[in-house]
Each structure stands twice: as C-alpha cells, then as structure tokens.
Design a protein around this motif. Structure first.
Motif, PDB file in Angstrom:
ATOM      1  N   UNK A  48      20.584  33.092  70.245  1.00  0.00           N
ATOM      2  CA  UNK A  48      22.049  33.067  70.264  1.00  0.00           C
ATOM      3  C   UNK A  48      22.479  32.924  71.717  1.00  0.00           C
ATOM      4  N   UNK A  49      23.197  31.864  72.002  1.00  0.00           N
ATOM      5  CA  UNK A  49      23.684  31.628  73.358  1.00  0.00           C
ATOM      6  C   UNK A  49      24.937  32.450  73.598  1.00  0.00           C
ATOM      7  N   UNK A  50      25.044  32.950  74.817  1.00  0.00           N
ATOM      8  CA  UNK A  50      26.284  33.597  75.229  1.00  0.00           C
ATOM      9  C   UNK A  50      26.859  32.776  76.380  1.00  0.00           C
ATOM     10  N   UNK A  51      28.128  32.448  76.263  1.00  0.00           N
ATOM     11  CA  UNK A  51      28.732  31.575  77.249  1.00  0.00           C
ATOM     12  C   UNK A  51      30.214  31.874  77.425  1.00  0.00           C
ATOM     13  N   UNK A  52      30.695  31.610  78.622  1.00  0.00           N
ATOM     14  CA  UNK A  52      32.118  31.729  78.892  1.00  0.00           C
ATOM     15  C   UNK A  52      32.837  30.430  78.519  1.00  0.00           C
ATOM     16  N   UNK A  53      32.059  29.401  78.227  1.00  0.00           N
ATOM     17  CA  UNK A  53      32.604  28.085  77.905  1.00  0.00           C
ATOM     18  C   UNK A  53      32.586  27.878  76.398  1.00  0.00           C
ATOM     19  N   UNK A  54      33.715  28.077  75.743  1.00  0.00           N
ATOM     20  CA  UNK A  54      33.765  28.031  74.283  1.00  0.00           C
ATOM     21  C   UNK A  54      34.389  26.739  73.750  1.00  0.00           C
ATOM     22  N   UNK A  55      34.418  25.696  74.568  1.00  0.00           N
ATOM     23  CA  UNK A  55      34.996  24.441  74.110  1.00  0.00           C
ATOM     24  C   UNK A  55      34.024  23.709  73.190  1.00  0.00           C
ATOM     25  N   UNK A  56      34.547  22.815  72.377  1.00  0.00           N
ATOM     26  CA  UNK A  56      33.749  22.121  71.357  1.00  0.00           C
ATOM     27  C   UNK A  56      32.559  21.385  71.947  1.00  0.00           C
ATOM     28  N   UNK A  57      32.756  20.688  73.075  1.00  0.00           N
ATOM     29  CA  UNK A  57      31.645  19.934  73.653  1.00  0.00           C
ATOM     30  C   UNK A  57      30.535  20.865  74.165  1.00  0.00           C
ATOM     31  N   UNK A  63      24.029  23.847  70.744  1.00  0.00           N
ATOM     32  CA  UNK A  63      23.287  23.640  69.500  1.00  0.00           C
ATOM     33  C   UNK A  63      22.243  22.531  69.647  1.00  0.00           C
ATOM     34  N   UNK A  64      22.566  21.487  70.389  1.00  0.00           N
ATOM     35  CA  UNK A  64      21.614  20.402  70.615  1.00  0.00           C
ATOM     36  C   UNK A  64      20.407  20.871  71.428  1.00  0.00           C
ATOM     37  N   UNK A  65      20.609  21.864  72.287  1.00  0.00           N
ATOM     38  CA  UNK A  65      19.506  22.408  73.084  1.00  0.00           C
ATOM     39  C   UNK A  65      18.541  23.215  72.222  1.00  0.00           C
ATOM     40  N   UNK A  66      18.989  23.614  71.029  1.00  0.00           N
ATOM     41  CA  UNK A  66      18.108  24.351  70.129  1.00  0.00           C
ATOM     42  C   UNK A  66      18.568  25.759  69.800  1.00  0.00           C
ATOM     43  N   UNK A  67      19.658  26.194  70.403  1.00  0.00           N
ATOM     44  CA  UNK A  67      20.179  27.521  70.055  1.00  0.00           C
ATOM     45  C   UNK A  67      20.638  27.507  68.605  1.00  0.00           C
ATOM     46  N   UNK A  68      20.464  28.635  67.947  1.00  0.00           N
ATOM     47  CA  UNK A  68      20.847  28.723  66.546  1.00  0.00           C
ATOM     48  C   UNK A  68      22.332  28.998  66.373  1.00  0.00           C
ATOM     49  N   UNK A  69      22.928  29.632  67.370  1.00  0.00           N
ATOM     50  CA  UNK A  69      24.341  29.969  67.310  1.00  0.00           C
ATOM     51  C   UNK A  69      24.795  30.319  68.715  1.00  0.00           C
ATOM     52  N   UNK A  70      26.077  30.649  68.862  1.00  0.00           N
ATOM     53  CA  UNK A  70      26.571  31.068  70.167  1.00  0.00           C
ATOM     54  C   UNK A  70      27.700  32.065  69.986  1.00  0.00           C
ATOM     55  N   UNK A  71      27.950  32.809  71.051  1.00  0.00           N
ATOM     56  CA  UNK A  71      29.054  33.751  71.068  1.00  0.00           C
ATOM     57  C   UNK A  71      29.735  33.619  72.428  1.00  0.00           C
ATOM     58  N   UNK A  72      31.060  33.616  72.406  1.00  0.00           N
ATOM     59  CA  UNK A  72      31.827  33.430  73.636  1.00  0.00           C
ATOM     60  C   UNK A  72      32.018  34.749  74.368  1.00  0.00           C
ATOM     61  N   UNK A  73      32.013  34.665  75.680  1.00  0.00           N
ATOM     62  CA  UNK A  73      32.319  35.814  76.525  1.00  0.00           C
ATOM     63  C   UNK A  73      33.827  35.894  76.699  1.00  0.00           C
ATOM     64  N   UNK A  74      34.411  37.037  76.831  1.00  0.00           N
ATOM     65  CA  UNK A  74      33.764  38.347  76.780  1.00  0.00           C
ATOM     66  C   UNK A  74      33.311  38.655  75.353  1.00  0.00           C
ATOM     67  N   UNK A  75      32.126  39.222  75.259  1.00  0.00           N
ATOM     68  CA  UNK A  75      31.524  39.482  73.956  1.00  0.00           C
ATOM     69  C   UNK A  75      32.118  40.740  73.340  1.00  0.00           C
ATOM     70  N   UNK A  76      32.562  40.580  72.105  1.00  0.00           N
ATOM     71  CA  UNK A  76      33.046  41.719  71.333  1.00  0.00           C
ATOM     72  C   UNK A  76      31.852  42.263  70.557  1.00  0.00           C
ATOM     73  N   UNK A  77      31.554  43.527  70.738  1.00  0.00           N
ATOM     74  CA  UNK A  77      30.338  44.127  70.193  1.00  0.00           C
ATOM     75  C   UNK A  77      30.229  43.965  68.680  1.00  0.00           C
ATOM     76  N   UNK A  78      31.313  44.136  67.969  1.00  0.00           N
ATOM     77  CA  UNK A  78      31.262  43.997  66.514  1.00  0.00           C
ATOM     78  C   UNK A  78      30.931  42.568  66.093  1.00  0.00           C
ATOM     79  N   UNK A  79      31.449  41.594  66.828  1.00  0.00           N
ATOM     80  CA  UNK A  79      31.125  40.193  66.534  1.00  0.00           C
ATOM     81  C   UNK A  79      29.647  39.919  66.800  1.00  0.00           C
ATOM     82  N   UNK A  80      29.124  40.476  67.889  1.00  0.00           N
ATOM     83  CA  UNK A  80      27.721  40.289  68.216  1.00  0.00           C
ATOM     84  C   UNK A  80      26.817  40.926  67.161  1.00  0.00           C
ATOM     85  N   UNK A  81      27.141  42.120  66.742  1.00  0.00           N
ATOM     86  CA  UNK A  81      26.343  42.801  65.720  1.00  0.00           C
ATOM     87  C   UNK A  81      26.338  42.000  64.428  1.00  0.00           C
ATOM     88  N   UNK A  82      27.484  41.514  64.024  1.00  0.00           N
ATOM     89  CA  UNK A  82      27.569  40.707  62.794  1.00  0.00           C
ATOM     90  C   UNK A  82      26.728  39.440  62.904  1.00  0.00           C
TER      91      UNK A  82
END
Length: 89
Positions: A48-57, A63-82
């Motif tokens: 799961x990638x974590x990034x401050x850049x949450x734009x579509x591109x 995802x093209x690099x092989x990450x299964x998913x991503x979460x935008x910073x600042x990370x909300x703990x409940x979103x990360x746990x889910x």
C-alpha cells in the motif's frame, strides 16, 4: 526504513513481513522502484503506497508500479486500518 534500499533489505531479511506500507518519495531508491523490485521477489506481497500526491495521474503511476492500493497523506488511522484489513483478511 529510511529509504527504498532499506525497504528492500528489511523485506528480504524478514520473512514474517506480510504487508508493506510504502512511502513513494524516499531518497536513494523511490517507492516506485522499491515496489517493482519487491514484486519481482514476491509477486503477491500486498503493498500500500502512502503519498501526499492524491491526483489521478499519481494514482495510476502508483498502481502501474505494482502497488496494490494507496492512501493519501495525512493518513487517517481508521482508513488505514480498513485498507489493511482488505489485504490481510
């Protein structure tokens, strides 16, 4: 890990790791390249990638690099746990 090289080293020396929370912007080796290398070693490792850049591109690049998913910073703990539950259950 402080950089992408350390991520790979930790991954290869700790077989008990069952998920990686990958920062995209790191020195030495960025999260894109670290993900590609890890996926060549263990294709089904959830990353799961974590990034401050949450734009579509950026999402597509992650995802093209092989990450299964991503979460935008600042990370909300409940979103990360889910999100983690989706890949660990």
């Amino acid at each position: 890990a402080q950089d992408g090289k350390q991520v790979i080293e930790l991954f290869t020396t700790n077989p008990q790791i069952n998920m990686i929370l990958m920062d995209i912007k790191m020195p030495e080796l960025d999260g894109y390249e670290a993900t590609k290398q890890i996926k060549t070693i263990k294709k089904n490792m959830p990353i799961i990638a974590q990034t401050a850049f949450a734009m579509a591109e950026e999402r597509n690049k992650i995802l093209e690099a092989g990450c299964d998913d991503y979460i935008a910073k600042p990370i909300k703990i409940n979103d990360l746990i889910q999100l983690m539950k989706e890949y660990l259950d």
